[in-house]
Design a protein around this motif. Structure first.
Motif: not given
Length: 76
Positions: A8-14, A73-74, A67-68, A2-3
Protein backbone atom coordinates in the motif's frame (compact mmCIF):
# COMPACT_ATOMS: atom_id res chain seq x y z
CA UNK A 1 -5.35 -12.02 -1.25
CA UNK A 2 -4.25 -9.52 1.39
CA UNK A 3 -2.66 -6.19 0.51
CA UNK A 4 0.28 -5.60 2.81
CA UNK A 5 1.11 -2.26 4.39
CA UNK A 6 4.34 -2.26 2.39
CA UNK A 7 2.47 -2.72 -0.89
CA UNK A 8 0.00 0.00 0.00
CA UNK A 9 2.80 2.44 0.91
CA UNK A 10 4.64 1.70 -2.33
CA UNK A 11 1.47 2.20 -4.38
CA UNK A 12 0.68 5.51 -2.65
CA UNK A 13 4.28 6.63 -3.12
CA UNK A 14 3.95 5.92 -6.85
CA UNK A 15 0.80 8.08 -7.02
CA UNK A 16 2.61 10.98 -5.38
CA UNK A 17 5.71 10.51 -7.54
CA UNK A 18 3.65 10.39 -10.73
CA UNK A 19 2.01 13.68 -9.77
CA UNK A 20 5.39 15.28 -9.11
CA UNK A 21 6.85 13.94 -12.37
CA UNK A 22 3.84 15.38 -14.21
CA UNK A 23 4.79 18.77 -12.75
CA UNK A 24 1.51 19.10 -10.89
CA UNK A 25 0.72 20.26 -7.38
CA UNK A 26 -2.05 18.66 -5.36
CA UNK A 27 -4.12 21.77 -6.08
CA UNK A 28 -3.52 21.41 -9.83
CA UNK A 29 -4.66 17.80 -9.74
CA UNK A 30 -7.71 18.64 -7.65
CA UNK A 31 -8.76 21.33 -10.11
CA UNK A 32 -8.29 19.05 -13.11
CA UNK A 33 -10.33 16.17 -11.71
CA UNK A 34 -12.93 18.25 -9.89
CA UNK A 35 -12.10 17.67 -6.25
CA UNK A 36 -10.28 19.43 -3.43
CA UNK A 37 -6.58 19.61 -2.61
CA UNK A 38 -7.26 18.08 0.80
CA UNK A 39 -8.92 15.10 -0.90
CA UNK A 40 -5.80 14.51 -3.01
CA UNK A 41 -3.65 14.83 0.11
CA UNK A 42 -5.78 12.27 1.94
CA UNK A 43 -5.49 9.83 -0.97
CA UNK A 44 -1.70 10.21 -1.19
CA UNK A 45 -1.33 9.74 2.57
CA UNK A 46 -3.64 6.71 2.66
CA UNK A 47 -6.14 8.34 5.01
CA UNK A 48 -8.95 7.54 2.58
CA UNK A 49 -9.36 4.71 0.11
CA UNK A 50 -8.86 5.39 -3.54
CA UNK A 51 -11.97 4.71 -5.60
CA UNK A 52 -11.54 3.19 -9.04
CA UNK A 53 -13.10 6.17 -10.80
CA UNK A 54 -10.65 8.58 -9.13
CA UNK A 55 -7.70 6.29 -9.86
CA UNK A 56 -8.66 6.15 -13.53
CA UNK A 57 -8.75 9.95 -13.68
CA UNK A 58 -5.31 10.15 -12.05
CA UNK A 59 -3.98 7.41 -14.33
CA UNK A 60 -5.04 9.38 -17.40
CA UNK A 61 -3.79 12.67 -16.00
CA UNK A 62 -0.35 11.37 -15.02
CA UNK A 63 0.11 9.42 -18.30
CA UNK A 64 2.13 6.57 -16.80
CA UNK A 65 2.00 2.90 -17.77
CA UNK A 66 -0.06 0.70 -15.43
CA UNK A 67 3.05 -1.12 -14.26
CA UNK A 68 4.28 2.17 -12.77
CA UNK A 69 1.51 2.00 -10.19
CA UNK A 70 1.12 -1.73 -9.77
CA UNK A 71 4.75 -2.81 -9.47
CA UNK A 72 4.16 -2.84 -5.71
CA UNK A 73 2.12 -5.99 -6.25
CA UNK A 74 4.58 -7.96 -8.36
CA UNK A 75 5.77 -11.24 -6.89
CA UNK A 76 9.45 -10.45 -7.25
Amino acid sequence: MKVTDRQKKKFLKSLRQARIEAGLSQSDVARKIGTSQSFISKIESGRISLEVEIFLKLYQLYDKPAVYFFSAFSRK
